[in-house]
Design an enzyme around this catalytic site. Structure first.
Site, PDB file in Angstrom:
ATOM      1  CG  PHE A   1      18.481  13.537 -13.898  1.00 54.19           C
ATOM      2  CD1 PHE A   1      18.126  14.132 -15.100  1.00 54.19           C
ATOM      3  CD2 PHE A   1      17.798  13.910 -12.745  1.00 54.19           C
ATOM      4  CE1 PHE A   1      17.115  15.071 -15.153  1.00 54.19           C
ATOM      5  CE2 PHE A   1      16.787  14.845 -12.791  1.00 54.19           C
ATOM      6  CZ  PHE A   1      16.452  15.429 -13.997  1.00 54.19           C
TER       7      PHE A   1
ATOM      8  CB  THR B   1       5.492  15.889  -6.412  1.00 52.35           C
ATOM      9  OG1 THR B   1       6.153  14.684  -6.757  1.00 52.35           O
ATOM     10  CG2 THR B   1       5.920  16.991  -7.369  1.00 52.35           C
ATOM     11  N   GLY B   2       7.924  15.187  -4.513  1.00 53.90           N
ATOM     12  CA  GLY B   2       9.379  15.089  -4.443  1.00 53.90           C
ATOM     13  C   GLY B   2       9.987  14.793  -5.801  1.00 53.90           C
TER      14      GLY B   2
ATOM     15  CG  ASP C   1       2.465  12.014   0.521  1.00 57.99           C
ATOM     16  OD1 ASP C   1       3.115  12.962   0.031  1.00 57.99           O
ATOM     17  OD2 ASP C   1       2.213  10.970  -0.098  1.00 57.99           O
TER      18      ASP C   1
ATOM     19  CG  ASP D   1       2.511  12.390  -3.393  1.00 55.05           C
ATOM     20  OD1 ASP D   1       3.466  13.088  -3.762  1.00 55.05           O
ATOM     21  OD2 ASP D   1       2.528  11.147  -3.383  1.00 55.05           O
ATOM     22  CE  LYS D   2       5.018  13.368 -10.289  1.00 56.29           C
ATOM     23  NZ  LYS D   2       4.910  12.023 -10.953  1.00 56.29           N
TER      24      LYS D   2
ATOM     25  NE  ARG E   1      14.342  16.247  -7.779  1.00 53.06           N
ATOM     26  CZ  ARG E   1      14.551  14.940  -7.725  1.00 53.06           C
ATOM     27  NH1 ARG E   1      14.258  14.288  -6.622  1.00 53.06           N
ATOM     28  NH2 ARG E   1      14.984  14.275  -8.758  1.00 53.06           N
TER      29      ARG E   1
ATOM     30  NE  ARG F   1      10.935  14.091 -17.922  1.00 47.09           N
ATOM     31  CZ  ARG F   1      11.815  13.494 -17.147  1.00 47.09           C
ATOM     32  NH1 ARG F   1      11.483  12.410 -16.512  1.00 47.09           N
ATOM     33  NH2 ARG F   1      13.007  13.998 -16.973  1.00 47.09           N
TER      34      ARG F   1
ATOM     35  CG  ASP G   1       0.673   7.289  -2.531  1.00 44.95           C
ATOM     36  OD1 ASP G   1       1.303   8.365  -2.482  1.00 44.95           O
ATOM     37  OD2 ASP G   1       0.967   6.373  -3.320  1.00 44.95           O
TER      38      ASP G   1
END
Length: 1120
Positions: A534, A661-662, A793, A412-413, A762, A581, A789
Site C-alpha cells: 500500500f 495526523t500521520g 505530537d 492528533d487522531k 500524512r 471507512r 498522545d
C-alpha cells in the site's frame, strides 16, 4: 572515480531531496579492504539525548537573564538600584525584598522543572544496550553508542538510535515494529533486512560482515530515507539500495521477532525523532502580555508624575523665600551641585516615591494564584479516569488563563480522538449486505466465496502465536485464545477478524504459503507470489497468489482508487457510510504468460538504483488494471468516549478544530465524519498529492479559494479541507522560478479561514508544528492549543500556545513535554469550558483590581505634593507603604482569584457559547482598563480632597489637640483600605466562609496592626512618628463620620452602575446576554432565560414557581 561515481548515483537516488552531503559508515568500525575506495573517517555525535534547558554552570546567569527580560522585573531592579545609590524617601528594602522573593521562587520552580528533564534524559541515556564487539555481545549505556556499532535488539525492546536492519531471527529477514511514539500508530509495521546479510544470525557471523553504508545526512522526514550498502566479498563491493523499509527509527519497539542485528547510522540529536523535536521555549500568556502593556502605560504615568513634580518643585523654589526654609537648611555640598544633577536626583526620588503604582506584589500574587489554582485541575474528580487510575496533571501553571482564550484546537487522531481499535461492521457482496455473524444459513456462491478468500489473503497480517501444546490450528480451530493477529494497519486486523467471525479464518503464512480455514473446516493453501504494498498515492494494495494451478491478483483499496480500474461488477450498489471507512475488493485472474510479464516488470523496478519508487509505481499501475469488483467492507475506528460531543462543544464555543495526523487520508476522513468534525452536508475540498498530480498546485489553490469565497455571498456552504504532508511542503516552500508560489501560504490561510474544519493527513511531526506556527503567525494572531498522545505530537505541543498531552498507550513523551496532561480527550471539554473560563475571569479581575487599588494608593500621594512644597514628603507611614500590597489588601484578591464562580459550573458545561463572551482577551481590553483607572482616580480624589475639606476648619479632638500630618495620612489610608476591600466585596458572586474569614480578617488585621504599631514604643526604630496617632484619630467622632462618608462616596458610582444594570436587565446579566445566573437564598445556582417578547426572565432548572424576576419564589430544594 569509483567514489565520485558512487556519489553521483547517490544524488540520483535522492531525486528531488535537497541534501548537501552524504555520510559513510563503517559497519563494526571496519575499514574497507586495501585497494578499494579512499574513504575518509567522519566524526559523528554520541548517542546522548539532551532535552534539558540549563546546566549546573549556566543556570544562574541564563535564568537571571531570562527573568530580567521581563519588563516588571527589570523595572523593579532599576528602582532598587536607585534606592541604593541616592537618598530616597523610602528604604531599599521595600523594593529589594519582594523582588528577591519573586526571582528566587521563580528560579527554584524553573530549576526543579529542568531537574526533572535531566532525570528523564539520564534514564534514557543510561539505558543498557547490547553491542556486538569482536564476535561477542557486550553491554553498554545508550549514551556511549557510536555510529557504526552493531547492536543486538530483542523483542519488546525500544531502539536507542536510528538503525539499518542487517538480519533477524525470522527466516524471511523481516521484523515487526510498532511506531506508536513516532507516528501514533500502535499497529505492527514490517521492515526488511538487507538481502545479502539476512543469513547472518549469530554474533560471530555478524562480526564477519565487511561493508560500508553510504546514506544521506540526517533529515527530519520520518518517511523518507535514501542510501546504499557496499558489501565486500573477495574485495569486490556489491552495492544494494537502502530505503525507508530498512530503517528502524529511534523510539520504535521490536515486536513478534525474537531478535535482530542492526547497525547504528544516526545517533543522539541527529536521529530523525530528535530532529523533529521543537526546542522548548518560555510561553507567555495573553494576560501576561496585557499586564506588560498596562505596565508600560503606568510606567509612562509614573514618569509623567515624577516629571511634573520635579518641574513644579523648581518652579516653587524659584522664589528665594521658599528655596531654603530655616528648618531645611542645605549643606555646602548641596549648594555647589549643578542644577541638572540636583533636578535628576529629585526626579529619581519622585520616581521612587510613586513607584508603588506598579507593585511587585502583583506579580507575586499572580504567581501564587497560578500555582495554587493549578491544584483545582489536579483535584478535579470529574477529570479522573478509573480505567487508567490517572488524574489531570499540570506541568506548568503559567498558562492557566490561556485555557480560556483558545481559538484553534489542533488534535492528533490516533490515540487522541480514537482508541486505535478498528472494528469490522459489515460487508456488501454482489449487492447483499452481511454482518459479522456465522453465515451457515446463507447460500454460498462463487462471488461470495471469492470475496471472503480475497480478504483472507490480501493483507500483511501476521499471527502472533502463544505457547500452546496443540499448536495454532487447534487453538484457532477450537476457539481457544492462543493466538492473535498483528499488522501494519489496524483495519487489516479488523477485516481478518471480521472474516473469522463470518466463517473464514486466516491461519498463518508459512514457507511462502498462506493457510486459511474455510466454513467447512477445511484448510486451504495459497502460494504467495508477490505483494504490491500500500502507498498513500495509489491508496490500494494487491497480492498475487497461486492455488491448484490458478493465478489470481486480489486487490483492495479506497473506492476512488478501485472503481476507475474495474471493468465489471456492481459498482452502483457500493456506497460509503458516514463515519465508516469503505474498502472495495476486486480481483483479476492471471494467465502464466501475464504472470511472467508481471514478474519481469516488478524485478526490473525493484533492482533499480535510480527512481526506484517511481518505477515501482509505474509497474503497479500497469499490473492493477482490468479488475472485477467483488464487494466492499465497512470498518470503524472506534472513537474515544464522548469525543464527538467534545468536538461539538468546542465548535459551539467558537473554536476551530483541526485534525493533524500521520495516518492515511481515508482512515482519517472516516474518523472526522464519525467525530462530527465533518458532517454529511460538508463540502470537502482536497489539496492532496493525487489532486496536485492532476492539476498544478497554483490552479488548484485558486479554484479552492474561489469555492470558499463563494460561501461569503449568497447561500452558506459548510466547507471542510483535506490536505496531506506532501502538498503542505509545496505550500510552505516558495520557489524562485515561480514568484506566484510565494503567495501559496496566504491562499492556504484564506481557504482555511472559510472552512469549518480542516484535516491534515500524512503529516510528519515537524510539519504539525509548522501548521501551528503558520496559524499563530497569521494576521489575527489567534491563541492555539495542541493535543496529542505520542512523541510525534511533541513538536506541535511545544509550538502551540497551550500544549496538552493525553495519557495514552503511546509512551509518556507527550505528557512530559506538555503544559497539561489529561487522561482522555473528553476531559478537554471541562478543562477549557469550565477551568479555562474561571481562570481567565479570575486573573482578569485580579490584574485590573491590582492596578485600580494602586491608583487609589498612589494618586493621593501625588496630590499631597501640591500641599507640601513638592518636598517628597510621604503621605503614608513607611509601614503602611510596605504592608499595603503585602498584607492589608493582598489576601482578599488572592482568594477571590482562586474560588470565584460568577457562573455555575454546570451551566458553563451546558452552554458552551458562554466561552465566546471571554474570547479574544475581552476582559483586558483598553476600554475596560480605562474604566478601572478612571474609577481609581475618582476614588483617590474623593479620599484625599474629602479628608482635606472635612479637616479644613481644623477639627479638634476631645482634649483640644489638633490633628497633624500623620493623622491626615492615616485617615486617608484607612478610607483607602476599607474602600478597595469593599469594592471586591461588591464584585464577589460566590460566597463561602473562607471569603468572610479572609475579607473581614484582613480589615481586622489592619486595625489591630495600626493599634499595635502606634500604641507601643518599638525599641528597634530610630523614630516613632506614628505613636498614638491611630488611637487619637479613632477617639474623634468627626473622624469616624469622615471615614463612613468617604467610603460611601467612593463606592457610590460602582453601586449605582450595578443597580442600573439590574434594573435594565432583571438580574446581574449584561443586556446582550440571553441568560442570567444567580444564587437562591439556599446557595443553589439557578438560571433565567430572557424572553424579549415578555421583556422578562423565565426561570427554570427545577423551580417551583417563577414567571419573572419579580415573582421569584425560590428553587425547588429551597421551597421543599
Amino acid at each position: 572515480q569509483r567514489r565520485q561515481g558512487s556519489r553521483d548515483d547517490m544524488l540520483c537516488c535522492v531525486g528531488e531531496e535537497n541534501w548537501v552531503d552524504s555520510r559513510t559508515i563503517f559497519i563494526g568500525h571496519k575499514e574497507p579492504p586495501p585497494g578499494t575506495e579512499a574513504f575518509i573517517q567522519q566524526r559523528f555525535p554520541d548517542n546522548r539525548i539532551v532535552s534539558s534547558k540549563y546546566t549546573f554552570l549556566n543556570f544562574v546567569p541564563k535564568n537571571m537573564f531570562e527573568q530580567f527580560r521581563r519588563v516588571a522585573n527589570f523595572y523593579f531592579l532599576i528602582i532598587f538600584l536607585v534606592q541604593l545609590i541616592i537618598d530616597t524617601p523610602t528604604s531599599p528594602i521595600t523594593s529589594g525584598l519582594p523582588l528577591f522573593f519573586v526571582i528566587t521562587v521563580t528560579a527554584i520552580k524553573q530549576g526543579y522543572e529542568d531537574w526533572l528533564r535531566h532525570k528523564a534524559d539520564n534514564a534514557i541515556n543510561q539505558c543498557p544496550v547490547h553491542v556486538v564487539e569482536n564476535g561477542k555481545v557486550v553491554c553498554k549505556q545508550s549514551r556511549k553508542l557510536r555510529v557504526g556499532d552493531v547492536i543486538l535488539m530483542k523483542e519488546n525492546e525500544t531502539f536507542p538510535c536510528d538503525l539499518i536492519l542487517l538480519s533477524t531471527s525470522r527466516d524471511d529477514g523481516t521484523c515487526y515494529v510498532t511506531t506508536a511514539s513516532l507516528d501514533g500508530e500502535s499497529s505492527h509495521k514490517t521492515y526488511y533486512a538487507v538481502q545479502d546479510t539476512k543469513a547472518y544470525n549469530t554474533e560471530e557471523e555478524v562480526d564477519t560482515i565487511h561493508a560500508t553504508i553510504e546514506c544521506e545526512q540526517p533529515q527530519p522526514d520520518l518517511y523518507k530515507f535514501v542510501g546504499r550498502i557496499n558489501i565486500y566479498m573477495d574485495n569486490e563491493p556489491v552495492a544494494r539500495p537502502l530505503g525507508a523499509e530498512n530503517l528502524l527509527l529511534r523510539g520504535a519497539t521490536l515486536k513478534n521477532t525474537a531478535h535482530i542485528y542492526a547497525v547504528a547510522i544516526y545517533t543522539g540529536m541527529e536521529t530523525k525523532m530528535a530532529l523533529n523535536y521543537q526546542s522548548k521555549t518560555q510561553k507567555r500568556s495573553a494576560v501576561e502580555k496585557s499586564m506588560n502593556a498596562y505596565l508600560v502605560v503606568y510606567l509612562c504615568i509614573l514618569i509623567g508624575k515624577a516629571l511634573i513634580n520635579t518641574v513644579l518643585k523648581y518652579a516653587w523654589q524659584a522664589d528665594p523665600n521658599r528655596d531654603e526654609p530655616w528648618y531645611n537648611d542645605r549643606t555646602e555640598t548641596e549648594r555647589q551641585r549643578h542644577i541638572v544633577i540636583r533636578a535628576f536626583t529629585d526626579f529619581l526620588a519622585f520616581m521612587v516615591l510613586f513607584n508603588y503604582i506598579i507593585p511587585v506584589s502583583m506579580y507575586v500574587t499572580v504567581e501564587m494564584q497560578k500555582f495554587l489554582g493549578s491544584y483545582f485541575i489536579m483535584w478535579d474528580d470529574e477529570m479522573f479516569d478509573k480505567e487508567l487510575g490517572e488524574r489531570a496533571v499540570v506541568n506548568t501553571s503559567d498558562l492557566n488563563e490561556e485555557l480560556g482564550q483558545v481559538e484553534y484546537v489542533f488534535t492528533d487522531k490516533t490515540g487522541t480522538l480514537t482508541e486505535n481499535n478498528m472494528e469490522f461492521i459489515e460487508c456488501c457482496v454482489d449487492g447483499h449486505v452481511y454482518v459479522p455473524h456465522p453465515l451457515a444459513h446463507y447460500t454460498a456462491h462463487h462471488t461470495f466465496e471469492l470475496f471472503f478468500r480475497a480478504l483472507c489473503l490480501c493483507h500483511t497480517v501476521q499471527v502472533k502465536e502463544e505457547e500452546t501444546v496443540d499448536g495454532i490450528k487447534h487453538g484457532i480451530h477450537q476457539g481457544k485464545s492462543t493466538s492473535f493477529y498483528i499488522s501494519s494497519s489496524p483495519d487489516e486486523v479488523a477485516l481478518v477478524e471480521g472474516m473469522k467471525r463470518l466463517g473464514f479464518t486466516y491461519l498463518r503464512l508459512k514457507d511462502s504459503h498462506m493457510e486459511i480455514l474455510n466454513r467447512e473446516d477445511e484448510i486451504e493453501r495459497f502460494e504467495l507470489l508477490e505483494v504490491l504494498t500500500f502507498d498513500s498515492v495509489r491508496r490500494r494494495m494487491s497480492v498475487i497468489v497461486r492455488s491448484t494451478g490458478e493465478l489470481y491478483l486480489f486487490c483492495k483499496g479506497a473506492d476512488s482508487s478501485i472503481f476507475p480500474r474495474v471493468i465489471s461488477g456492481k459498482v452502483d450498489q457500493v456506497r460509503a457510510r458516514e463515519g465508516l471507512r469503505t474498502l472495495c475488493v476486486a480481483y483479476r485472474p492471471l494467465s502464466p504468460e501475464q504472470y511472467q510479464e508481471v514478474c519481469h516488470l516488478l524485478n526490473g523496478a525493484k533492482l533499480a538504483l535510480q527512481d526506484r519508487d517511481k518505477r515501482l509505481a509505474e509497474a503497479y499501475d500497469i499490473i492493477e488494471k482490468d479488475l472485477i469488483l467483488l464487494g466492499a467492507t465497512a470498518v470503524e475506528d472506534r472513537l474515544q468516549e464522548k469525543a464527538a460531543d467534545t468536538i461539538e462543544s468546542l465548535h459551539k464555543a467558537g473554536m476551530k478544530v483541526w485534525v493533524l495526523t500521520g495516518d492515511k487520508m481515508e482512515t482519517a476522513a472516516a474518523t472526522c465524519y464519525a467525530s462530527k468534525l465533518f458532517r454529511r452536508n460538508t463540502q470537502i475540498l482536497e489539496l492532496t498529492t493525487k489532486r496536485t498530480e492532476e492539476q498544478s498546485l497554483h490552479d488548484l489553490s485558486c479554484i479552492l479559494q474561489v469555492f470558499c469565497l463563494s460561501s461569503l455571498s449568497g447561500d452558506y456552504t459548510d466547507y471542510g479541507l483535506i490536505i496531506d504532508g506532501a502538498t503542505l511542503s509545496a505550500v510552505m516552500r516558495p520557489t524562485q522560478e515561480d514568484s506566484i508560489s510565494g503567495n501559496y501560504k496566504e491562499i492556504f490561510l484564506e481557504i482555511c479561514r472559510n472552512c469549518s474544519a480542516v484535516l491534515c493527513c500524512r503529516m510528519a511531526p515537524l510539519q504539525k508544528a509548522q501548521i501551528v506556527k503558520l496559524i499563530k503567525a497569521s494576521k489575527e494572531h489567534p491563541i492555539t492549543l495542541a493535543i496529542g498522545d505520542g512523541a510525534n505530537d511533541v513538536s506541535m505541543i511545544l509550538e502551540a500556545h497551550v500544549g496538552i498531552g493525553i495519557m495514552g498507550k503511546e509512551g509518556r513523551q507527550a505528557v512530559r513535554n506538555s503544559d497539561y496532561a489529561i487522561p482522555k480527550f473528553k476531559h478537554l471539554k471541562k478543562m477549557l469550558l469550565v477551568h479555562g473560563h474561571y481562570y481567565y475571569i479570575r486573573i482578569s479581575e485580579l490584574v485590573q483590581y491590582f492596578f485600580y487599588k494602586n491608583v487609589c494608593f498612589i494618586f493621593p500621594q501625588f496630590l499631597y505634593q501640591f500641599f507640601c512644597g513638592f518636598s517628597q514628603q510621604p503621605l503614608y507611614d513607611t509601614a503602611y507603604l510596605t504592608l499595603y500590597n503585602i498584607s492589608f489588601t493582598s489576601l482578599p484578591i488572592l482568594l477571590y482569584s482562586l474560588i470565584e464562580q460568577h457562573i455555575n459550573m454546570d451551566i458553563l458545561k451546558k452552554d458552551p457559547s458562554l466561552y465566546r463572551d471571554i474570547a479574544k482577551n475581552s476582559l483586558l481590553r483598553w476600554p475596560i482598563f480605562l474604566y478601572w483607572t478612571i474609577l481609581g482616580v475618582y476614588d483617590a480624589i474623593v479620599m484625599f480632597f474629602g479628608a482635606y475639606f472635612l479637616f479644613d476648619n481644623t477639627t479638634f479632638t476631645s482634649n483640644g489637640q489638633m490633628f497633624g500630618n500623620w493623622t491626615f495620612g492615616t485617615l486617608v489610608f484607612t478610607v483607602l483600605v476599607f474602600t478597595v476591600t469593599f469594592k471586591l466585596v461588591l464584585d464577589t458572586h460566590y460566597w463561602t466562609w473562607i471569603n468572610h474569614f479572609v475579607i473581614w480578617g484582613s480589615l481586622i488585621f489592619f486595625v489591630v496592626f495600626s493599634l499595635l504599631w502606634g500604641g507601643i514604643i518599638w525599641p528597634f526604630l530610630n523614630y516613632q512618628r506614628m505613636y498614638y496617632v491611630f488611637m487619637q484619630m479613632l477617639s474623634s467622632g468627626p473622624a469616624w463620620l469622615s471615614i463612613i462618608l468617604l467610603i460611601t462616596a467612593s463606592l457610590l458610582p460602582d453601586v449605582v452602575k450595578k443597580v442600573i444594570w439590574r434594573a435594565l436587565c432583571g438580574f446581574s446579566a449584561p443586556p446582550e446576554q440571553h441568560y442570567c445566573y444567580f444564587r437562591c437564598r439556599c446557595s443553589t445556582w439557578v438560571a433565567g432565560e430572557f424572553q424579549p417578547s415578555l421583556n422578562q426572565y423565565t426561570v427554570s432548572d427545577g423551580l417551583i414557581s417563577c414567571c419573572s424576576y419579580i415573582t421569584f419564589l425560590g428553587c425547588s430544594r429551597c421551597v421543599q
